[in-house]
Design an enzyme around this catalytic site. Structure first.
Site, PDB file in Angstrom:
ATOM      1  N   ARG A 152     -23.444 -28.386   8.135  1.00  0.00           N
ATOM      2  CA  ARG A 152     -23.676 -26.996   7.389  1.00  0.00           C
ATOM      3  C   ARG A 152     -23.337 -27.210   6.026  1.00  0.00           C
ATOM      4  NH1 ARG A 152     -19.636 -23.114  10.572  1.00  0.00           N
ATOM      5  NH2 ARG A 152     -21.034 -21.507   9.558  1.00  0.00           N
ATOM      6  N   HIS A 195     -11.900 -20.454  13.570  1.00  0.00           N
ATOM      7  CA  HIS A 195     -11.948 -19.482  14.953  1.00  0.00           C
ATOM      8  C   HIS A 195     -10.707 -19.796  15.793  1.00  0.00           C
ATOM      9  CE1 HIS A 195     -16.346 -20.364  13.627  1.00  0.00           C
ATOM     10  NE2 HIS A 195     -16.395 -19.263  14.457  1.00  0.00           N
ATOM     11  N   ASP A 267     -15.373 -13.058   6.823  1.00  0.00           N
ATOM     12  CA  ASP A 267     -15.981 -13.710   7.963  1.00  0.00           C
ATOM     13  C   ASP A 267     -15.472 -13.050   9.237  1.00  0.00           C
ATOM     14  OD1 ASP A 267     -17.153 -15.574   9.834  1.00  0.00           O
ATOM     15  OD2 ASP A 267     -15.907 -17.461   9.007  1.00  0.00           O
TER      16      ASP A 267
END
Length: 491
Positions: A152, A195, A267
């Site tokens: 990414r 996460h 986020d």
């Protein structure tokens, strides 16, 4: 704009409630806007975040109808995570993206091509009514074992990432879609996934300035309409607090040091790195206190989360913990989205740019063998799980190799592959083999028996056995796979 506290009467309460909604980007289920969402938009909700896993993107026609339905009641932000490459939502979650990701663009290192790719991607988003794209990722991926950034990122060199960050922002916004540079202060020097926890970036301010901040400065100079925070701990600055919830990181570094005056979006707050210990409503209050303007709640956060977060913000204002002026400032900044240059027609889709980039990104070590006439090679794809951000996006060369084998890489798999490949060429497809010991072990065993085999790496090309013929794609998007299939003579 009236900036009253909740203790000034019913009008003040209503105003605070509307301001609180003006900072929220929840998710929802399905391809038709639910009634609760339309009601919330009428009450001042800033907008929504679309997720393929929620069924929001069954196809482009349905998505265009969905966004049109939202705009019948308000002028919302309609946001999506469409990075191209491995993180794709706009149809690519079903077939793989027609655009390679940042690693491939960085390998080519042609900013004009990056701008062209992002302009085309933005044009496709604008056509279906998306006006905020949570891209580009401008993290400098200095940790090879990074579990969540990897392909990414444009690369490990800050100067390279900076020039492509500027090109990506420019291309996106030329298409009429607001760009979002992420994940401030930079998620590239970590080996943890936000996460699942709070990654640590152990860097002092001098190193951050020289490395992490350089691409963000370039994106800001290019006029990015938004910047996304990451749930990252900078011990020297945030002292154990994730940047998303840190006044020192958002107001101190991003606002003051980098001089950014645009929209700051978090986020997803459902990530453990932000709310794991305190819950989403409290994380939302703390993010606003830190200086954020938009709260992305996360894929699973729908009506109940909106109500709970609004209630938490209202209570924080009533208690004097969250100044009403800070809430009004956030809502006012996001309310200026009507001034953003959004809307279809500013650019046209150009998918050939994606395939061109994927072809130019290929890197071959060694000489490809000539396959037997009339018999192509056996393709074996060694299993690799994507991270949470990538999701279950299809990858590999099987569209061009109908009898391709997907294998876990066990000893039994190796023997079975060798038996099936007898008399044929062999192509071994990997994905981030440097991060997966089973892939490396299986590939090594296959090469020992078949030194004529070709390795195709569809992640970052960090690991490669000496002497092996090795083709690196710098990504697993459909465009990367097609380019590799062409080079191998499969397409």
């Amino acid at each position: 704009m009236t900036r009253q506290t909740g203790r000034t009467g019913r009008t003040g309460d209503d105003e605070i409630s509307r301001l609180a909604r003006g900072t929220l980007l929840p998710a929802f289920a399905g391809a038709v806007p639910p009634r609760w969402l339309l009601d919330e938009l009428e009450r001042g909700l800033a907008g929504v975040t679309l997720f393929a896993i929620n069924g929001n993107v069954p196809d482009t026609e349905a998505l265009a109808a969905l966004t049109a339905g939202l705009r019948k009641v308000a002028a919302p932000l309609v946001a999506i995570d469409e990075e191209g490459g491995d993180v794709t939502r706009l149809g690519g979650h079903l077939t793989g993206s027609p655009y390679p990701g940042n690693a491939a663009l960085g390998a080519v290192d042609d900013p004009a091509l990056t701008r062209r790719v992002y302009r085309s991607l933005g044009a496709e988003l604008a056509e279906v009514g998306v006006n905020l794209n949570f891209a580009p990722s401008v993290d400098v991926n200095t940790a090879a074992d990074n579990p969540v950034i990897g392909t990414r990122s444009f690369g490990a060199d800050a100067a390279l990432v900076a020039r492509h960050a500027a090109a990506a922002v420019t291309g996106t916004q030329e298409a009429g879609v607001a760009a979002c540079a992420k994940h401030f202060p930079g998620h590239g020097a970590t080996v943890e996934d936000s996460h699942l926890g709070v990654p640590v970036v152990d860097a002092d301010l001098e190193l951050l300035d020289r490395r992490e901040f350089r691409p963000f400065r370039a994106a800001i100079e290019a006029g990015t309409r938004s910047v996304m925070t990451g749930h990252l701990d900078l011990p020297a600055i945030t002292a154990g607090v994730p940047a998303t919830l840190s006044h020192a990181a958002i107001s101190g570094l991003l606002r003051e040091r980098l001089g950014y005056d645009g929209v700051i979006v978090t986020d997803a707050l459902d990530m453990d790195g932000a709310s794991g210990a305190i819950g989403i409503p409290e994380a939302g209050v703390r993010a606003l206190l830190a200086g954020a303007d938009l709260l992305c709640l996360g894929a699973r956060e729908h009506e109940a989360s909106v109500r709970a977060t609004v209630a938490a913000v209202e209570e924080a204002v009533r208690a004097g913990r969250l100044p009403a002026e800070r809430l009004a400032d956030a809502a006012e900044r996001t309310g200026q989205r009507q001034d953003w240059p959004t809307g279809p027609g500013a650019a046209a889709a150009d998918r050939e740019a994606g395939l061109e980039a994927a072809r130019r990104a290929l890197r071959l070590t060694g000489v490809l063998p000539r396959w037997s006439s009339g018999t192509g090679p056996l393709v074996v794809e060694l299993e690799s799980t994507g991270n949470i951000a990538v999701g279950p996006t299809p990858w590999g060369l099987s569209p061009w190799a109908p009898d391709a084998v997907r294998a876990a890489g066990t000893d039994g798999d190796v023997e079975s592959v060798l038996d099936r490949a007898g008399g044929r060429g062999l192509v071994i497809v990997l994905r981030d083999a440097h991060r997966h010991a089973v892939q490396r072990s299986a590939a090594t065993a296959l090469l020992a028996a078949r030194p004529d085999a070709v390795l195709v790496e569809m992640g970052l090309p960090v690991w490669s056995p000496e002497g092996a013929v090795h083709l690196a794609t710098y990504g697993a998007a459909h465009a990367n796979a097609q380019a590799a299939a062409e080079r191998l003579g499969l397409a």
